[in-house]
Design a protein around this motif. Structure first.
Motif, PDB file in Angstrom:
ATOM      1  N   ILE A 162       0.833  -1.198   0.000  1.00 34.41           N
ATOM      2  CA  ILE A 162       0.000   0.000   0.000  1.00 34.41           C
ATOM      3  C   ILE A 162       0.869   1.249   0.000  1.00 34.41           C
ATOM      4  O   ILE A 162       0.656   2.188  -0.769  1.00 34.41           O
ATOM      5  CB  ILE A 162      -0.925   0.005   1.237  1.00 34.41           C
ATOM      6  CG1 ILE A 162      -1.949  -1.145   1.151  1.00 34.41           C
ATOM      7  CG2 ILE A 162      -1.658   1.340   1.361  1.00 34.41           C
ATOM      8  CD1 ILE A 162      -2.742  -1.343   2.429  1.00 34.41           C
ATOM      9  N   ASP A 163       1.861   1.254   0.878  1.00 34.82           N
ATOM     10  CA  ASP A 163       2.732   2.422   1.019  1.00 34.82           C
ATOM     11  C   ASP A 163       4.165   1.949   1.234  1.00 34.82           C
ATOM     12  O   ASP A 163       4.620   1.812   2.371  1.00 34.82           O
ATOM     13  CB  ASP A 163       2.278   3.274   2.201  1.00 34.82           C
ATOM     14  CG  ASP A 163       3.148   4.523   2.376  1.00 34.82           C
ATOM     15  OD1 ASP A 163       3.786   4.945   1.393  1.00 34.82           O
ATOM     16  OD2 ASP A 163       3.180   5.060   3.501  1.00 34.82           O
ATOM     17  N   PRO A 164       4.909   1.658   0.167  1.00 37.83           N
ATOM     18  CA  PRO A 164       6.296   1.200   0.300  1.00 37.83           C
ATOM     19  C   PRO A 164       7.213   2.364   0.637  1.00 37.83           C
ATOM     20  O   PRO A 164       7.653   3.101  -0.238  1.00 37.83           O
ATOM     21  CB  PRO A 164       6.603   0.627  -1.089  1.00 37.83           C
ATOM     22  CG  PRO A 164       5.714   1.391  -2.015  1.00 37.83           C
ATOM     23  CD  PRO A 164       4.474   1.748  -1.243  1.00 37.83           C
ATOM     24  N   THR A 165       7.478   2.529   1.895  1.00 38.13           N
ATOM     25  CA  THR A 165       8.206   3.713   2.351  1.00 38.13           C
ATOM     26  C   THR A 165       9.324   3.326   3.295  1.00 38.13           C
ATOM     27  O   THR A 165       9.219   2.339   4.040  1.00 38.13           O
ATOM     28  CB  THR A 165       7.248   4.687   3.062  1.00 38.13           C
ATOM     29  OG1 THR A 165       7.980   5.763   3.608  1.00 38.13           O
ATOM     30  CG2 THR A 165       6.502   3.996   4.189  1.00 38.13           C
ATOM     31  N   VAL A 166      10.384   4.121   3.281  1.00 41.97           N
ATOM     32  CA  VAL A 166      11.530   3.880   4.153  1.00 41.97           C
ATOM     33  C   VAL A 166      11.109   3.953   5.619  1.00 41.97           C
ATOM     34  O   VAL A 166      11.562   3.181   6.455  1.00 41.97           O
ATOM     35  CB  VAL A 166      12.644   4.911   3.872  1.00 41.97           C
ATOM     36  CG1 VAL A 166      13.828   4.709   4.805  1.00 41.97           C
ATOM     37  CG2 VAL A 166      13.097   4.821   2.421  1.00 41.97           C
ATOM     38  N   GLY A 167      10.220   4.883   5.944  1.00 41.57           N
ATOM     39  CA  GLY A 167       9.777   5.051   7.324  1.00 41.57           C
ATOM     40  C   GLY A 167       8.966   3.891   7.845  1.00 41.57           C
ATOM     41  O   GLY A 167       8.892   3.672   9.060  1.00 41.57           O
ATOM     42  N   ALA A 168       8.318   3.151   6.955  1.00 46.75           N
ATOM     43  CA  ALA A 168       7.567   1.933   7.290  1.00 46.75           C
ATOM     44  C   ALA A 168       6.662   2.136   8.503  1.00 46.75           C
ATOM     45  O   ALA A 168       5.682   2.866   8.424  1.00 46.75           O
ATOM     46  CB  ALA A 168       8.522   0.754   7.484  1.00 46.75           C
TER      47      ALA A 168
END
Length: 491
Positions: A81-87
């Motif tokens: 859904i949201d592939p982000t470094v911050g996870a």
């Protein structure tokens, strides 16, 4: 839809952006190696021998296979859904129906502390392996705490330099590491099966140890023994922190998490069974500071062969240190970019030549270096700090899974990415939450009784300090400073 932050990051005027260069095989191998489940268990299973014993190892593996897979699937769905470094901290901030900004900041501090401390783990384990092998080969050698510290330093410095100067060889490095991870597993298994001294079915499947650690409670002993197994299948979120450098991230990162979790859990179960069936003389194994040494020495009868089989896990753990520094530096960079850290502009800096968050990488290495010095000052303080990593990671997984579950039950879930669990999603999320809470309950327990200053489990109090510190930061300046870009498809 892209966020304003993401569109800004693509502007040529914005230098605070990382290059996407990690291919599919490296993405899979990154998580596959970093979990290193059978290696982690091989060099730490002495704790399970005293609490729970074979019963905790075998049945604990089965529980962990299902529980960890449920957690991995839940995180994979969120990553798609949201592939982000911050996870975790970004998901909490975007999904929480209650005080999202607060939960995002709190989540960020917990996750960062757990992962930074995790970076001090492999060097200490490798150093203790080297020390144990030195004692094995040279019985007159007496290891000192400062020996361990000095061995830890190059194990921090070398991966730091490799991350700095050899970033572009990551794809090749990960492929080699993945091959070695599997080949060493097969070689160890075959050697033990062919040469190891056999154990009975009764010993492997029906032996619950509850009288060696002082607890004298089968239930408590089994639960504490489970921690050694569960710790070995922990950390599959590491590849999430490399998301800004992965090509086709929405499909490859979730795939990497699932493949790494399932394959490592299966390999761990196979290794545990093989180890228990070929354990050899239990008294020799339990009396050794590194039980893997007598296991292979009894099997092979050769010091040279034993050295080889014990060094193999250490080599994989060295690759893990390289991956951990890379992953955690990106996490620190992302949190700083979202103004979660003091001096955020400094730690959010990306070097134009190296194309790395060089200041964030340096911060992680320096903290790991400082933690290593604690080994000389007080091994109790060192172990107290290290004890936080497992509890911090487990706690960091709970909020985003709870928040996505609440969204699903309320009917306002975000738009799914390519990886989705469909109608099974709610059940899998619930299983993941129950499993994590069960593990977290046991994590603060001391391994041995009576409790003393040296064997007290400081994980719970230290996590409490981190949480109180995060809350204090919120009231001092965090509520004004912290910014999280909103992902529109999560609304």
């Amino acid at each position: 839809m892209e966020t304003e932050r993401e569109l800004s990051d693509k502007s040529p005027k914005n230098s605070q952006v990382l290059e996407r260069y990690i291919n599919l095989s490296s993405t899979v191998n990154f998580s596959y190696i970093l979990l290193c489940s059978w290696e982690a268990f091989a060099v730490t299973f002495q704790f399970a021998l005293y609490n729970g014993g074979p019963s905790s190892m075998v049945y604990g593996c089965i529980l962990v296979m299902f529980g960890a897979t449920a957690v991995a699937a839940s995180l994979s769905e969120l990553a798609s859904i949201d592939p982000t470094v911050g996870a975790q901290y970004r998901w909490s901030a975007n999904l929480s129906p209650w005080a999202p900004k607060f939960f995002g900041l709190l989540q960020g501090w917990i996750t960062i502390f757990a992962w930074i401390i995790n970076c001090a783990g492999p060097p200490s384990i490798i150093s203790n392996i080297i020390s144990a092998l030195a004692t094995f080969n040279y019985p007159s050698y007496e290891p000192k705490s400062w020996h361990i510290m000095l061995m830890m330093w190059p194990l921090i410095i070398i991966p730091f330099v490799m991350n700095l100067w050899f970033r572009q060889i990551l794809n090749t490095f990960e492929t080699i590491g993945g091959v070695l991870h599997f080949v060493f597993f097969l070689v160890s298994m075959i050697t033990l099966l062919v040469l190891g001294k056999g154990s009975t079915n009764e010993f492997v499947w029906n032996n619950l140890v509850s009288d060696q650690s002082g607890w004298n409670s089968p239930g408590v002993s089994w639960g504490l023994g489970l921690l050694t197994v569960s710790f070995s299948v922990l950390g599959f979120d590491a590849v999430l922190h490399m998301s800004d450098e992965v090509k086709k991230v929405e499909t490859r990162v979730p795939r990497s998490i699932m493949i790494a979790c399932i394959t490592n859990a299966v390999m761990l179960f196979a290794f545990v069974l093989t180890l228990l069936y070929r354990l050899g003389d239990l008294e020799q194994v339990m009396s050794s500071p590194l039980p893997l040494i007598p296991v292979f020495y009894q099997a092979t009868g050769s010091k040279a062969a034993t050295n080889f089989f014990v060094v193999m896990p250490a080599l994989i753990l060295f690759v893990v240190q390289f991956n951990a520094l890379a992953s955690v530096s990106r996490l620190v960079w992302a949190f700083a970019r979202d103004k979660g850290l003091p001096f955020s502009n400094f730690f959010a800096y990306v070097h134009p030549k190296f194309k790395l968050p060089i200041n964030a990488l340096g911060l992680v290495a320096v903290i790991s270096f400082l933690i290593s010095i604690l080994y000389v000052i007080s091994t109790t303080a060192f172990n107290a700090i290290i004890s936080l990593q497992a509890m911090g990671l487990c706690v960091s997984y709970v909020p985003p899974i709870v928040f996505i579950l609440v969204r699903k039950l309320r009917g306002d879930r975000p738009a799914y990415g390519p990886f989705k669990m469909g109608r099974y999603g709610v059940a899998v999320n619930i299983i993941a939450i129950v499993y994590l809470i069960f593990i977290i309950i046991w994590l603060p327990f001391p391994q041995f009784l009576p409790v003393t200053g040296s064997n007290f489990n400081y994980a719970g109090p230290l996590l409490g300090v981190v949480i109180l510190g995060a809350i204090a930061d919120w009231f001092i300046s965090g509520r004004k400073r912290f910014q999280v870009p909103v992902v529109r498809k999560m609304l």
